[in-house]
Design a protein around this motif. Structure first.
Motif, PDB file in Angstrom:
ATOM      1  N   THR A  34       0.833  -1.197   0.000  1.00  0.00           N
ATOM      2  CA  THR A  34       0.000   0.000   0.000  1.00  0.00           C
ATOM      3  C   THR A  34       0.869   1.247   0.000  1.00  0.00           C
ATOM      4  O   THR A  34       1.785   1.372   0.819  1.00  0.00           O
ATOM      5  CB  THR A  34      -0.917   0.017   1.237  1.00  0.00           C
ATOM      6  OG1 THR A  34      -1.674  -1.196   1.257  1.00  0.00           O
ATOM      7  CG2 THR A  34      -1.839   1.221   1.206  1.00  0.00           C
ATOM      8  N   GLN A  35       0.620   2.141  -0.904  1.00  0.00           N
ATOM      9  CA  GLN A  35       1.408   3.362  -0.991  1.00  0.00           C
ATOM     10  C   GLN A  35       1.038   4.300   0.145  1.00  0.00           C
ATOM     11  O   GLN A  35      -0.136   4.513   0.454  1.00  0.00           O
ATOM     12  CB  GLN A  35       1.174   4.048  -2.334  1.00  0.00           C
ATOM     13  CG  GLN A  35       2.045   5.277  -2.547  1.00  0.00           C
ATOM     14  CD  GLN A  35       1.855   5.864  -3.937  1.00  0.00           C
ATOM     15  OE1 GLN A  35       1.046   5.362  -4.708  1.00  0.00           O
ATOM     16  NE2 GLN A  35       2.586   6.917  -4.234  1.00  0.00           N
ATOM     17  N   ALA A  36       2.078   4.841   0.778  1.00  0.00           N
ATOM     18  CA  ALA A  36       1.840   5.763   1.882  1.00  0.00           C
ATOM     19  C   ALA A  36       1.228   7.056   1.370  1.00  0.00           C
ATOM     20  O   ALA A  36       1.592   7.553   0.299  1.00  0.00           O
ATOM     21  CB  ALA A  36       3.151   6.050   2.607  1.00  0.00           C
ATOM     22  N   ARG A  37       0.328   7.609   2.143  1.00  0.00           N
ATOM     23  CA  ARG A  37      -0.322   8.869   1.775  1.00  0.00           C
ATOM     24  C   ARG A  37      -0.233   9.840   2.951  1.00  0.00           C
ATOM     25  O   ARG A  37       0.008   9.446   4.077  1.00  0.00           O
ATOM     26  CB  ARG A  37      -1.781   8.634   1.389  1.00  0.00           C
ATOM     27  CG  ARG A  37      -1.955   7.703   0.182  1.00  0.00           C
ATOM     28  CD  ARG A  37      -3.415   7.560  -0.212  1.00  0.00           C
ATOM     29  NE  ARG A  37      -3.583   6.649  -1.343  1.00  0.00           N
ATOM     30  CZ  ARG A  37      -3.462   7.021  -2.607  1.00  0.00           C
ATOM     31  NH1 ARG A  37      -3.184   8.293  -2.900  1.00  0.00           N
ATOM     32  NH2 ARG A  37      -3.622   6.127  -3.585  1.00  0.00           N
ATOM     33  N   GLY A  38      -0.413  11.086   2.666  1.00  0.00           N
ATOM     34  CA  GLY A  38      -0.381  12.095   3.704  1.00  0.00           C
ATOM     35  C   GLY A  38       1.012  12.667   3.891  1.00  0.00           C
ATOM     36  O   GLY A  38       1.978  12.249   3.240  1.00  0.00           O
TER      37      GLY A  38
END
Length: 263
Positions: free
Chosen positions: A76-80
Motif C-alpha cells: 500500500t502506498q503511503a499517503r499524507g
C-alpha cells in the motif's frame, strides 16, 4: 593465491641395491620434494573437470524445469504528510550536530571571560589541542586516528583567584569510539602520580572528578588544581579549575554534572 615455484634443492641419498657404482656419476638422485603431491593434485583436477563435463552433457539432454511463479503481496502506498523529524530530546545527533559552542555552560554572572586555551570565538583548533599534550606530534596523530571532528571551549575567571576552563571534543565515530577512548585516557592521566581525591559525576556512568590535595608550585606560586572528565555519545568533556585555595568536591562535581546535562 598464486604459488611461486622455483628450483628446489636436490637431495642425494644412498644408491639403490644393484645400482652400478656408488660414486657421484652413478648415484641415483632423490625425488624432488613436492613432485608426487603435485602429480596427484593434477590427476584429481582432471577427474573433476571430466566429471563436470559429463554432468553438463547429462543435464543438457533433460527437459527444462519450469520455475515457480513469483508471488508478492501488494504494498500500500503511503499517503499524507511525512512524519515530523525527531526532536533534540529524542535524537542526540539533532542536538550535537548544531553549533557545539551552544552546548557549553555560560559564564556565571559577574565572572570575567577568558579565552584560556582557545580562541575568542570559542573554537579549539586541532593544533591547539595537540599542544596541550607532552608530545604534541604524537597527540596530533592520535587525535586524527580517533576521527577528531571539532572542539569548543569556554573559560572564565570568578571572583577571587579561581579560573575555570571547559573543553568539548567531538569525534566522527565512524570506525572508532573516539569520545569514549579520549575520556578513558583522561581518567588515567588525571589519576597518575596520586595525591588527588576523586568522585563520580552523577548521571555519567564512569565520569570522574579529581581535586589535588597539594598545590602546584612550578610557576612561582601555589595553585590548586581540579579537573573532571566524562563522555556522552560522540562528545568528550574536560573541565579544569585553578585556584589559590583547595577546590571543594561540590564545586567541581556540580559544575561537571551541569555541563554533562547540557549534552
Amino acid at each position: 593465491m598464486s604459488e611461486t615455484t622455483g628450483p628446489e634443492p636436490e637431495i642425494t641419498g644412498p644408491a639403490e641395491p644393484g645400482a652400478a657404482g656408488t660414486g657421484a656419476a652413478g648415484a641415483r638422485p632423490a625425488r624432488r620434494r613436492g613432485r608426487t603431491p603435485v602429480f596427484l593434485a593434477g590427476a584429481a583436477l582432471l577427474g573433476l573437470i571430466a566429471g563436470t563435463c559429463a554432468g553438463y552433457l547429462v543435464q543438457a539432454g533433460r527437459a527444462p524445469t519450469p520455475l515457480p511463479p513469483l508471488s508478492q503481496p501488494t504494498l500500500t502506498q503511503a499517503r499524507g504528510p511525512a512524519p515530523e523529524p525527531l526532536s533534540a530530546a529524542q535524537d542526540h545527533k539533532v542536538r550535537t550536530d548544531g553549533d557545539l559552542r551552544r552546548l557549553l555552560l555560560k559564564k556565571p554572572a559577574g565572572a570575567r571571560e577568558t579565552p584560556y586555551g582557545g580562541d575568542r570565538d570559542g573554537w579549539l583548533e586541532l593544533l591547539q589541542v595537540a599542544a596541550s599534550y607532552n608530545s604534541p606530534a604524537n597527540a596530533y596523530g592520535w587525535q586524527l586516528s580517533q576521527e577528531f571532528r571539532r572542539a569548543a571551549t569556554a573559560g572564565w575567571r570568578e571572583d577571587g583567584d579561581r579560573t575555570v576552563v571547559i573543553h568539548l571534543f567531538q569525534y566522527r565515530q565512524e570506525d572508532t569510539f573516539g569520545a569514549r577512548d579520549a575520556a578513558k585516557g583522561d581518567y588515567i592521566s588525571a589519576a597518575e602520580g596520586g595525591g588527588a581525591d576523586s568522585w563520580a559525576i552523577p548521571g555519567t556512568g564512569d565520569g570522574t572528578a579529581y581535586a589535588r590535595r597539594t598545590p602546584e608550585t612550578a610557576f612561582g606560586g601555589s595553585v590548586y588544581t581540579a579537573e573532571a572528565h566524562a563522555w556522552r555519545g560522540d562528545i568528550a568533556m574536560e573541565i579544569y579549575m585553578y585556584d589559590t585555595h583547595p577546590v571543594p568536591k561540590k564545586t567541581i562535581v556540580d559544575l561537571a554534572k551541569r555541563q554533562m546535562e547540557r549534552l
